[in-house]
Design an enzyme around this catalytic site. Sequence first.
Site, PDB file in Angstrom:
ATOM      1  N   LYS A  95       7.209  21.379 -56.946  1.00 42.82           N
ATOM      2  CA  LYS A  95       7.694  22.127 -55.569  1.00 42.82           C
ATOM      3  C   LYS A  95       8.753  22.845 -55.869  1.00 42.82           C
ATOM      4  CE  LYS A  95       6.257  18.333 -52.268  1.00 42.82           C
ATOM      5  NZ  LYS A  95       5.642  17.362 -53.001  1.00 42.82           N
ATOM      6  N   GLN A 126      10.016  12.528 -50.187  1.00 42.61           N
ATOM      7  CA  GLN A 126       8.884  12.165 -51.234  1.00 42.61           C
ATOM      8  C   GLN A 126       8.587  10.696 -50.979  1.00 42.61           C
ATOM      9  OE1 GLN A 126       7.195  14.301 -52.932  1.00 42.61           O
ATOM     10  NE2 GLN A 126       5.925  12.628 -53.599  1.00 42.61           N
ATOM     11  N   ASP A 179       6.434  19.067 -44.372  1.00 41.18           N
ATOM     12  CA  ASP A 179       5.202  18.548 -44.436  1.00 41.18           C
ATOM     13  C   ASP A 179       4.380  18.608 -43.101  1.00 41.18           C
ATOM     14  OD1 ASP A 179       4.939  17.571 -47.087  1.00 41.18           O
ATOM     15  OD2 ASP A 179       6.178  15.791 -46.558  1.00 41.18           O
TER      16      ASP A 179
END
Length: 302
Positions: free
Chosen positions: A59, A103, A126
Amino acid sequence: MRAPWEGAARVLDGKAAASAIKAELAERVAVLRARGVVPGLGTVLVGEDPGSVKYVAGKHSDCREAGIESIRVDLPATAAQGEIEAAIDRLNADPACTGYIVQLPLPRGIDTNAILERIDPDKDADGLHPTNLGRLVLRGSGPIDSPLPCTPRGCIELMARHGIDLAGKDVCVVGRGVTVGRTIGLLLARKDVNATVDVCHTGTADLAAHVRRAGVVISAAGSAGIITPAMVAPGAVVLDVGVSRVVDPGTGKGRIAGDVADGVDQVASWLSPNPGGVGPMTRALLLANVVEAAERTARVAP
């Protein structure tokens, strides 16, 4: 005469599409920076799970390509609930952080739902915060000024960039997890996409019959080889989103497998590889959520 799909399916190339998206985002980031708005992606990583460490590193690598700033919060596996919540609160308050992710999975003993719900919905990179899912449910048409779930959005974008029009298509989604199965149905049914959605799961009586009726199959069951050639209608578009770990009989070592069995490429017209299909799109659309949040900030700035 051979039908256009007979032979090997064409590849839905997620790597190429994601690369194009990141290039487009870099141009938008340059415009934002010229206005004094610098997008920043934050990550909260608890522990040192190899898969999670690699994914978070990816990322931040993507951020460098698009000109987005990176904000890393790495905590030990022994971090308590309060320590993680304090990290969330700092990112919520940090103006340099446009959006961020926690995460998963988190270590045992941590209340994951409480952590995720503590995220500022406007910084939910997200697109899976309950507030943002609620906004998606309520807004079946028109613009959505909130983050969208990355993987479902990536699936739709991947097909669009290969010229696949979903309007009027029957789409069979296999799996009902919140990251793909349940949420992609909401996106597919929006008026700007206009597909008809059939969501199948472990309670579906005849999975093969449902899959066979579909012009588009999106499998996110996490069950290796669950979609076989006999189940797929000739010429269907197939996206393999599932991830599971299996033992390679030849080497005895574990490997990652998708939901789509060998041979489906001889039936389908389009097939996304796994890896290299939807995965890169998920990462690219995560960046898109961050850039779009920065653009919303720029619009409301005095």
